[in-house]
Design an enzyme around this catalytic site. Structure first.
Site, mmCIF file in Angstrom:
data_model
loop_
_atom_site.group_PDB
_atom_site.id
_atom_site.type_symbol
_atom_site.label_atom_id
_atom_site.label_comp_id
_atom_site.label_asym_id
_atom_site.label_seq_id
_atom_site.Cartn_x
_atom_site.Cartn_y
_atom_site.Cartn_z
ATOM 1 N N SER A 32 0.842 -1.199 0.000
ATOM 2 C CA SER A 32 0.000 0.000 0.000
ATOM 3 C C SER A 32 0.875 1.246 0.000
ATOM 4 C CB SER A 32 -0.897 0.017 1.237
ATOM 5 O OG SER A 32 -1.655 -1.163 1.335
ATOM 6 N N ILE A 174 -10.413 0.109 -3.303
ATOM 7 C CA ILE A 174 -10.478 -1.262 -2.793
ATOM 8 C C ILE A 174 -10.852 -2.229 -3.914
ATOM 9 C CG2 ILE A 174 -11.792 -2.811 -1.283
ATOM 10 C CD1 ILE A 174 -12.003 -0.381 0.671
ATOM 11 N N GLU A 177 -8.074 -3.475 -6.061
ATOM 12 C CA GLU A 177 -7.158 -4.449 -5.461
ATOM 13 C C GLU A 177 -7.740 -5.856 -5.393
ATOM 14 O OE1 GLU A 177 -4.401 -2.410 -2.173
ATOM 15 O OE2 GLU A 177 -6.526 -2.357 -1.642
#
Length: 243
Positions: A32, A174, A177
């Site tokens: 991240s 999100i 990912e």
């Protein structure tokens, strides 16, 4: 179901995840941007640890929707774009430097950005499935909302509520990912893969559990990998149940 190695402690989430770990075909280490956990030294430790254990190793860092998240948090568009560019250059530099410092691994170690997969048909299909379930599956949407809360809470002032713009930007981040937590083997063409992170996601229970809805592929595993031994808890056996 905790595995102690020379550098890291590994906790595969289910028995099936443990089997995939033992197969050692491929490990994906998600990074991240802006997360201090992923220092160059930590990347070096992870590369040295993973390379002898797996046939192939890939570091993948999130570079999609980063500027949109900064903008939603109150930065002017130009400032958000500059800050995103700066952070993404820094994280790529740390990963490349960390992998190089690990020395010749004798194994392939890839360093890729999420954006490199935007045109990949398998990734695109998985991303569409994620978006579909966000609209149609209440349980999945609630789990994603918990991830949004977890992601944004440290970035907001006390008592400040999440705005619809912040929620939307974070969900996009999100969703970009999640294909790698669903089917890395399908995306990268490897027999099986374990996605590693240093913490459980609110979505882990759902994606790797039994039942219908959006679930990880059978040859996709998940493991929490940390540099120190985790404390045992009453939930350990539950987390290590059969998938």
């Amino acid at each position: 179901m905790t595995i102690t190695t020379d550098s890291f402690t590994v906790r595969p989430f289910t028995r099936n995840c443990h089997i995939i770990w033992d197969e050692a075909d491929h490990v994906l280490i998600g990074v991240s941007p802006g997360n201090s956990y992923f220092s160059a030294a930590r990347i070096t430790e992870l590369a040295r640890w993973a390379a002898p254990r797996f046939t192939a190793v890939d570091f993948v860092y999130a570079d999609l929707h980063v500027s949109a998240v900064f903008a939603a948090l109150g930065h002017a568009p130009e400032q958000a774009a500059r800050r995103a560019t700066k952070e993404l250059k820094a994280v790529r530099r740390r990963i490349l430097g960390g992998v190089e410092a690990a020395g010749p691994p004798g194994r392939r170690i890839g360093v890729r950005a999420l954006s490199e997969f935007s045109g990949d048909p398998v990734y695109a299909l998985l991303h569409r499935r994620v978006q579909h379930f966000l609209v149609t599956d209440e349980e999945f949407r609630k789990s994603c909302d918990r991830m949004v809360q977890q992601f944004l809470a440290p970035k907001l002032s006390a008592g400040e509520s999440i705005t619809s713009e912040q929620r939307s930007a974070c969900l996009d981040y999100i969703a970009a990912e999640l294909p790698f937590f669903l089917d890395t083997p399908g995306i990268l063409g490897v027999p099986s893969s374990v996605s590693c992170y240093h913490a459980l996601m609110p979505l882990t229970e759902l994606l790797y559990g039994k039942g219908g809805g959006l679930r990880a592929a059978r040859n996709q595993g998940y493991a929490v990998v940390r540099p120190e031994a985790p404390e045992r808890s009453v939930d350990d056996d539950h987390r290590a149940r059969a998938a």
